[in-house]
Motif scaffolding. Structure first.
Motif, PDB file in Angstrom:
ATOM      1  N   LYS A  22       0.838  -1.206   0.000  1.00 25.98           N
ATOM      2  CA  LYS A  22       0.000   0.000   0.000  1.00 25.98           C
ATOM      3  C   LYS A  22       0.876   1.261   0.000  1.00 25.98           C
ATOM      4  N   GLU A  23       1.933   1.215   0.814  1.00 28.13           N
ATOM      5  CA  GLU A  23       2.840   2.359   0.918  1.00 28.13           C
ATOM      6  C   GLU A  23       3.537   2.624  -0.420  1.00 28.13           C
ATOM      7  N   GLY A  25       2.376   1.912  -3.360  1.00 33.81           N
ATOM      8  CA  GLY A  25       1.363   2.497  -4.240  1.00 33.81           C
ATOM      9  C   GLY A  25       1.218   3.990  -4.004  1.00 33.81           C
ATOM     10  N   GLU A  26       1.203   4.384  -2.730  1.00 31.79           N
ATOM     11  CA  GLU A  26       1.069   5.808  -2.393  1.00 31.79           C
ATOM     12  C   GLU A  26       2.284   6.602  -2.863  1.00 31.79           C
ATOM     13  N   ASP A  29       2.177   7.273  -6.559  1.00 30.43           N
ATOM     14  CA  ASP A  29       1.302   8.406  -6.888  1.00 30.43           C
ATOM     15  C   ASP A  29       2.027   9.731  -6.662  1.00 30.43           C
ATOM     16  N   VAL A  30       2.769   9.817  -5.547  1.00 28.93           N
ATOM     17  CA  VAL A  30       3.508  11.048  -5.240  1.00 28.93           C
ATOM     18  C   VAL A  30       4.554  11.312  -6.319  1.00 28.93           C
TER      19      VAL A  30
END
Ligand SMILES: [Zn+2]
Length: 123
Positions: A22-23, A25-26, A29-30
């Motif tokens: 999940k991290e 993936g985030e 995005d950044v």
């Protein structure tokens, strides 16, 4: 370590991997946002440089009395340079069309960008 302990440990590792996934993936995005911002800043910087160059060319023309033909030539060189920068930006994977300008091209070629590029530097 008994079998139950091993199972509990595996479940905990699985959960941690899920969190890491999940991290990642985030962070991805950044990074996309930062890359797009960077591309837009590159173009803006180029526009400002071109304006500065035109201003310099203009004042030199006044001082030295350069012919209008030479002035027009210098202007065309600046336009050509801007076109090259956009072409490079497209090659690096960004949109240069009005529709999605500065955003990352996630699905290969863009017809809007390509039609702009085929127009050439003089249009
Ligand atoms: Zn495009």
């Amino acid at each position: 370590m008994d079998k139950r302990e091993i199972f509990v440990k595996m479940a905990s590792i699985e959960e941690r991997i899920g969190d890491l996934y999940k991290e990642i993936g985030e962070l991805k995005d950044v990074i996309v946002v930062l890359m797009e911002e960077n591309a837009q800043l590159l173009v803006e910087n180029q526009h400002l440089r071109n304006r500065l160059d035109r201003k310099k060319t203009g004042s030199q023309t006044k001082q030295k009395g350069t012919s209008p033909v030479a002035k027009e030539k210098a202007k065309k060189a600046v336009v050509g340079e801007g076109y090259d920068n956009l072409a490079r930006l497209y090659a690096e994977g960004f949109h240069i069309c009005n529709v999605h300008f500065g955003s990352l091209r996630k699905e290969g070629d863009c017809l809007f960008c390509l039609s702009f590029l085929s127009g050439g530097p003089q249009k």
